[in-house]
Design an enzyme around this catalytic site. Structure first.
Site, PDB file in Angstrom:
ATOM      1  N   ASN A   9      76.760 -30.334 -48.962  1.00 44.94           N
ATOM      2  CA  ASN A   9      75.373 -30.008 -48.619  1.00 44.94           C
ATOM      3  C   ASN A   9      75.412 -29.220 -47.314  1.00 44.94           C
ATOM      4  OD1 ASN A   9      72.723 -29.861 -47.918  1.00 44.94           O
ATOM      5  ND2 ASN A   9      72.408 -32.063 -47.647  1.00 44.94           N
ATOM      6  N   LYS A  11      73.064 -27.888 -45.802  1.00 46.51           N
ATOM      7  CA  LYS A  11      71.815 -28.016 -45.026  1.00 46.51           C
ATOM      8  C   LYS A  11      71.386 -26.626 -44.553  1.00 46.51           C
ATOM      9  CE  LYS A  11      73.030 -32.734 -44.074  1.00 46.51           C
ATOM     10  NZ  LYS A  11      72.854 -33.946 -43.286  1.00 46.51           N
ATOM     11  N   HIS A  95      66.241 -35.797 -50.343  1.00 45.04           N
ATOM     12  CA  HIS A  95      67.149 -36.020 -49.209  1.00 45.04           C
ATOM     13  C   HIS A  95      66.350 -36.634 -48.065  1.00 45.04           C
ATOM     14  CE1 HIS A  95      69.885 -35.335 -45.893  1.00 45.04           C
ATOM     15  NE2 HIS A  95      70.847 -35.185 -46.796  1.00 45.04           N
ATOM     16  N   GLU A  97      66.287 -36.100 -45.046  1.00 46.42           N
ATOM     17  CA  GLU A  97      65.720 -35.130 -44.090  1.00 46.42           C
ATOM     18  C   GLU A  97      64.425 -34.535 -44.626  1.00 46.42           C
ATOM     19  OE1 GLU A  97      69.328 -32.857 -43.623  1.00 46.42           O
ATOM     20  OE2 GLU A  97      70.224 -34.581 -42.603  1.00 46.42           O
ATOM     21  N   GLU A 166      72.719 -42.460 -49.459  1.00 45.58           N
ATOM     22  CA  GLU A 166      72.983 -41.919 -48.129  1.00 45.58           C
ATOM     23  C   GLU A 166      72.238 -42.765 -47.100  1.00 45.58           C
ATOM     24  OE1 GLU A 166      74.265 -37.534 -48.228  1.00 45.58           O
ATOM     25  OE2 GLU A 166      72.089 -37.575 -48.065  1.00 45.58           O
ATOM     26  N   GLY A 172      75.216 -37.631 -40.273  1.00 42.25           N
ATOM     27  CA  GLY A 172      75.432 -36.809 -39.077  1.00 42.25           C
ATOM     28  C   GLY A 172      75.704 -37.619 -37.827  1.00 42.25           C
ATOM     29  N   SER A 210      78.449 -39.036 -43.147  1.00 36.30           N
ATOM     30  CA  SER A 210      79.663 -38.930 -42.325  1.00 36.30           C
ATOM     31  C   SER A 210      80.948 -39.111 -43.121  1.00 36.30           C
ATOM     32  CB  SER A 210      79.615 -39.908 -41.146  1.00 36.30           C
ATOM     33  OG  SER A 210      78.537 -39.595 -40.280  1.00 36.30           O
TER      34      SER A 210
END
Ligand code: 13P
Length: 248
Positions: A9, A11, A95, A97, A166, A172, A210
């Site tokens: 991904n 991003k 996702h 985010e 996730e 991250g 991660s």
């Protein structure tokens, strides 16, 4: 057994020349035989470029989001049919985010999964709890609620989706879920899928958060971990290649 999927991904990263360099490095570093499937989920504006750079590579193309609507007056949105035009095989939906910064609800995520399926794109439905939710004992309720919404809307074709667990606190942050923590949640999600469909064993459940060259092998060895959804490490060819090599 179904092959594992390693999906990068990107991003909101990349650029015309950076994409070219990264894909060149991936292709030239890839061994002759690879035990897993690989996909790159790239920003929409780069789909055409990456589609052409991936020709003959065996890698699949993925997108990071799609519209919950079929088409029409939705400025800025990209539809499932448009993604399909560029050979997109996978699309992330929900996702964290997007849930966090764009207010995506469970209901919207379920509709997006439906749109993807209708166009022959496999939605990778992302679920995961925040640190506060985990610490308050709500992890199980949160991930099950997120998946239940998608099952509710897509019931009869639920075995066509993929899921990515996730944990938000691992994204991250450099803090990976332990292999045991990941397996625990994957098993919960697997049981929920099984209760909804006799074909649930076909659904791959990826782990993301991660994942890196050092921890991938142990995570990917868990019985219910069907692959990885890789953020930061997918932008560095040597790291991504090591993760691919760890997926057997
Ligand atoms: P990182 O691998 O950078 O933690 O990102 C995970 C992720 O969000 C993939 O979708």
């Amino acid at each position: 057994m179904k092959k594992k999927l390693i999906a990068g991904n990107w991003k909101m990263n990349g650029g015309l020349s950076a994409n070219e360099a990264l894909i060149h490095a991936l292709r030239s570093g890839l061994p002759a035989t690879v035990a897993c499937q690989v996909a790159l989920c790239v920003p929409s504006v780069y789909l055409a470029q990456v589609q052409s750079l991936l020709t003959g590579s065996g890698f699949d193309l993925g997108a990071q989001d799609l519209s919950a609507y079929e088409g029409g007056a939705y400025t800025g949105e990209v539809s499932a049919a448009m993604l399909r035009d560029y050979g997109v095989r996978y699309c992330l939906v929900g996702h964290s985010e997007r849930r966090q910064h764009h207010g995506e609800t469970d209901a919207m995520v379920a509709l997006k999964a439906q749109r993807a399926l209708a166009c022959g794109i496999t939605p990778i439905v992302c679920v995961g709890e925040t640190l506060a939710e985990r610490e308050s004992g709500a992890m199980e309720a949160v991930v099950k609620r997120q998946l239940a919404a998608v099952i509710h809307v897509n019931g009869h074709c639920i075995s066509e989706i993929m899921v990515a667990y996730e944990p938000v606190w691992a994204i991250g942050s450099g803090k990976t879920a332990s292999a045991a923590q990941a397996q625990e949640v994957h098993a919960l999600l697997r049981a929920q899928l099984k209760a909804a469909s006799s074909q649930a064993d076909r659904v791959s459940i990826l782990y993301g958060g991660s994942m890196n060259a050092a921890n991938a092998a142990e995570l990917l060895a868990q019985p219910d971990v069907g692959g990885g959804l890789v953020g930061g490490a997918s932008l560095k060819a040597p790291d991504f290649l090591s993760i691919i090599a760890a997926a057997r």
